[in-house]
Motif scaffolding. Structure first.
Motif, PDB file in Angstrom:
ATOM      1  N   PRO A 221       0.831  -1.213   0.000  1.00  0.00           N
ATOM      2  CA  PRO A 221       0.000   0.000   0.000  1.00  0.00           C
ATOM      3  C   PRO A 221       0.863   1.260   0.000  1.00  0.00           C
ATOM      4  CG  PRO A 221      -0.853  -1.612   1.560  1.00  0.00           C
ATOM      5  CD  PRO A 221       0.480  -2.124   1.096  1.00  0.00           C
ATOM      6  N   GLY A 222       0.425   2.253  -0.750  1.00  0.00           N
ATOM      7  CA  GLY A 222       1.159   3.513  -0.836  1.00  0.00           C
ATOM      8  C   GLY A 222       2.058   3.623  -2.047  1.00  0.00           C
ATOM      9  N   GLN A 223       2.325   2.512  -2.741  1.00  0.00           N
ATOM     10  CA  GLN A 223       3.175   2.569  -3.933  1.00  0.00           C
ATOM     11  C   GLN A 223       2.436   3.253  -5.089  1.00  0.00           C
ATOM     12  OE1 GLN A 223       4.060  -1.618  -4.348  1.00  0.00           O
ATOM     13  NE2 GLN A 223       6.051  -1.413  -3.363  1.00  0.00           N
ATOM     14  N   SER A 224       3.188   4.005  -5.884  1.00  0.00           N
ATOM     15  CA  SER A 224       2.602   4.677  -7.051  1.00  0.00           C
ATOM     16  C   SER A 224       2.176   3.642  -8.084  1.00  0.00           C
ATOM     17  CB  SER A 224       3.614   5.636  -7.675  1.00  0.00           C
ATOM     18  OG  SER A 224       3.974   6.648  -6.757  1.00  0.00           O
ATOM     19  N   ALA A 225       1.092   3.963  -8.777  1.00  0.00           N
ATOM     20  CA  ALA A 225       0.568   3.035  -9.775  1.00  0.00           C
ATOM     21  C   ALA A 225      -0.134   3.821 -10.869  1.00  0.00           C
ATOM     22  CB  ALA A 225      -0.388   2.028  -9.139  1.00  0.00           C
ATOM     23  N   SER A 226      -0.307   3.171 -11.995  1.00  0.00           N
ATOM     24  CA  SER A 226      -1.049   3.752 -13.113  1.00  0.00           C
ATOM     25  C   SER A 226      -1.841   2.648 -13.780  1.00  0.00           C
ATOM     26  CB  SER A 226      -0.112   4.427 -14.110  1.00  0.00           C
ATOM     27  OG  SER A 226       0.756   3.461 -14.705  1.00  0.00           O
ATOM     28  N   ALA A 227      -2.892   3.043 -14.483  1.00  0.00           N
ATOM     29  CA  ALA A 227      -3.731   2.072 -15.173  1.00  0.00           C
ATOM     30  C   ALA A 227      -4.188   2.650 -16.498  1.00  0.00           C
ATOM     31  CB  ALA A 227      -4.936   1.696 -14.319  1.00  0.00           C
ATOM     32  N   VAL A 228      -3.994   1.872 -17.548  1.00  0.00           N
ATOM     33  CA  VAL A 228      -4.540   2.220 -18.862  1.00  0.00           C
ATOM     34  C   VAL A 228      -5.894   1.528 -18.961  1.00  0.00           C
ATOM     35  CG1 VAL A 228      -4.228   2.074 -21.343  1.00  0.00           C
ATOM     36  CG2 VAL A 228      -2.249   2.463 -19.864  1.00  0.00           C
ATOM     37  N   VAL A 229      -6.971   2.327 -18.943  1.00  0.00           N
ATOM     38  CA  VAL A 229      -8.327   1.793 -18.892  1.00  0.00           C
ATOM     39  C   VAL A 229      -8.983   1.926 -20.259  1.00  0.00           C
ATOM     40  CG1 VAL A 229     -10.566   1.961 -17.737  1.00  0.00           C
ATOM     41  CG2 VAL A 229      -8.467   2.458 -16.459  1.00  0.00           C
ATOM     42  N   ASP A 230      -9.643   0.874 -20.693  1.00  0.00           N
ATOM     43  CA  ASP A 230     -10.332   0.892 -21.991  1.00  0.00           C
ATOM     44  C   ASP A 230     -11.339   2.038 -22.047  1.00  0.00           C
ATOM     45  OD1 ASP A 230      -8.921  -1.311 -22.697  1.00  0.00           O
ATOM     46  OD2 ASP A 230     -10.597  -2.728 -22.613  1.00  0.00           O
ATOM     47  N   GLY A 231     -11.223   2.843 -23.106  1.00  0.00           N
ATOM     48  CA  GLY A 231     -12.178   3.912 -23.331  1.00  0.00           C
ATOM     49  C   GLY A 231     -11.949   5.173 -22.543  1.00  0.00           C
ATOM     50  N   VAL A 232     -10.875   5.233 -21.763  1.00  0.00           N
ATOM     51  CA  VAL A 232     -10.632   6.412 -20.921  1.00  0.00           C
ATOM     52  C   VAL A 232      -9.639   7.374 -21.566  1.00  0.00           C
ATOM     53  CG1 VAL A 232      -9.693   7.203 -18.711  1.00  0.00           C
ATOM     54  CG2 VAL A 232     -11.278   5.270 -18.780  1.00  0.00           C
ATOM     55  N   GLY A 233      -8.603   6.845 -22.231  1.00  0.00           N
ATOM     56  CA  GLY A 233      -7.612   7.717 -22.854  1.00  0.00           C
ATOM     57  C   GLY A 233      -6.323   7.722 -22.070  1.00  0.00           C
TER      58      GLY A 233
END
Length: 350
Positions: A221-233
């Motif tokens: 918990p607390g670690q940086s993260a990113s997500a490429v989400v379908d339809g979001v850009g």
């Protein structure tokens, strides 16, 4: 022949043999380590400073930050379902009901029996002399009938399914006329144990990733993260807010990533590609991964060309740190500006 000439006669062949042996040994070394030979199969690159980022990557999907699975606690036949997927409900609002006629009949029978018990107890106590055995028997019957009445009232209360919290209905597993068992949604859904109604807090959305067991020890918990989400850009940026302590049915561990500014196009169910930053080194010495040959988790060898371009290359042992797809951190053994060789054909290099 003089003594000096005789000595020179055996000394020259001896020196020649030694030279030949030394040359042969050097040839053997170079044959065993062909990378030491200068040639055209490698590219010279400098040691530079850069950032190294190690990530854990896993598939995921958008989920509600708060969900509630609601099922009946008693068995019966569904009579009403006043809600449908997409409906917003308040805490305590009715979600579905069962036929309560059996429970009401059970209550009436228990009440009748309890009233009879009360009359019998009164009569037994009024007798002269008092029949203590009869009083005890009637009081025991009254206790059983009170317990029966309490259970019947619990059954009646259980025929009404209420929302334990506010939220949006995202799924309803049954329909009017279905017979449901306590804790099971519908007969055809019993193996999967889906809830009769599922509620979600759509105001708080998270991306839930399925992280394999080999990677989950590095995710915190607390670690940086990113997500490429379908339809979001653009990628959704956030941090890890939860790691499940046990794996799911697929063997993966659930990892929840929340964003402080989720995009308005985020919707429950969208697929996502999640990346969690588990380690980062900023402005460190690096070389390409193809330039190193691992000898242990934190040690490796690199090839260093001769300064003047003449002679064999040198094998140098270095201390390594973290690595990503493009760089390996060098913690000791090289300096900024040093040059290393990167073989163009890396198929034989581990």
């Amino acid at each position: 022949m003089s003594t000096g000439r005789r000595r020179l006669g055996w000394l020259l062949p001896t020196v020649l043999v030694v030279v030949l042996l030394a040359g042969g040994a050097g040839t053997v070394v170079l044959l065993r380590e062909p990378q030491l030979l200068p040639g055209r199969t490698a590219t010279v690159v400098p040691v530079v400073r850069a950032d190294v980022v190690t990530e854990v990557r896993a598939p995921g999907s958008v989920r509600s930050g708060g969900e509630a699975d609601v099922s009946f606690v008693v068995s019966g036949v569904v009579t009403t379902i006043p809600v449908a997927p997409g409906a917003t409900v308040a805490p305590g609002e009715v979600l579905a009901t069962l036929d309560d006629a059996p429970a009401r009949a059970r209550i009436a029978a228990a009440q009748t029996a309890l009233a009879a018990d009360t009359r019998d107890i009164t009569a037994a106590r009024s007798a002269v002399p008092v029949d203590l055995v009869a009083v005890g028997r009637f009081e025991a019957a009254a206790a059983r009938d009170r317990a029966e009445l309490a259970e019947a009232n619990r059954q009646l209360e259980g025929t009404v399914l209420r929302a334990p919290r506010g939220g949006t209905v995202t799924a309803v597993a049954g329909q009017v006329g279905d017979r449901v068992d306590a804790g099971a949604p519908t007969p055809d859904d019993a193996p999967s144990r889906r809830p009769f109604v599922r509620l979600a807090d759509l105001a708080t959305l998270v991306v839930r990733a399925a992280v394999p067991p080999r990677d989950v020890p590095r995710v915190l918990p607390g670690q940086s993260a990113s997500a490429v989400v379908d339809g979001v850009g653009d990628p959704v940026l956030g941090e890890v807010v939860g790691v499940e302590p046990a794996p799911g049915p697929d063997g993966a561990y659930g990892v929840s990533v929340a964003s402080p500014l989720p995009p308005p196009t985020l919707r429950v169910g969208q697929a996502a590609d999640v990346r969690v930053v588990v380690d980062r080194a900023v402005g460190v010495l690096v070389v390409p991964p193809a330039a190193v040959r691992r000898v242990s988790p934190d040690r490796a060898t690199v090839l260093v060309p001769p300064p003047d371009g003449r002679g064999p290359n040198r094998v140098l042992t270095v201390t390594t740190g973290i690595a990503d797809a493009t760089s390996v951190e060098i913690r000791a053994g090289l300096r900024e500006g040093d040059r290393v060789l990167v073989p163009r054909d890396t198929g034989s290099r581990p």
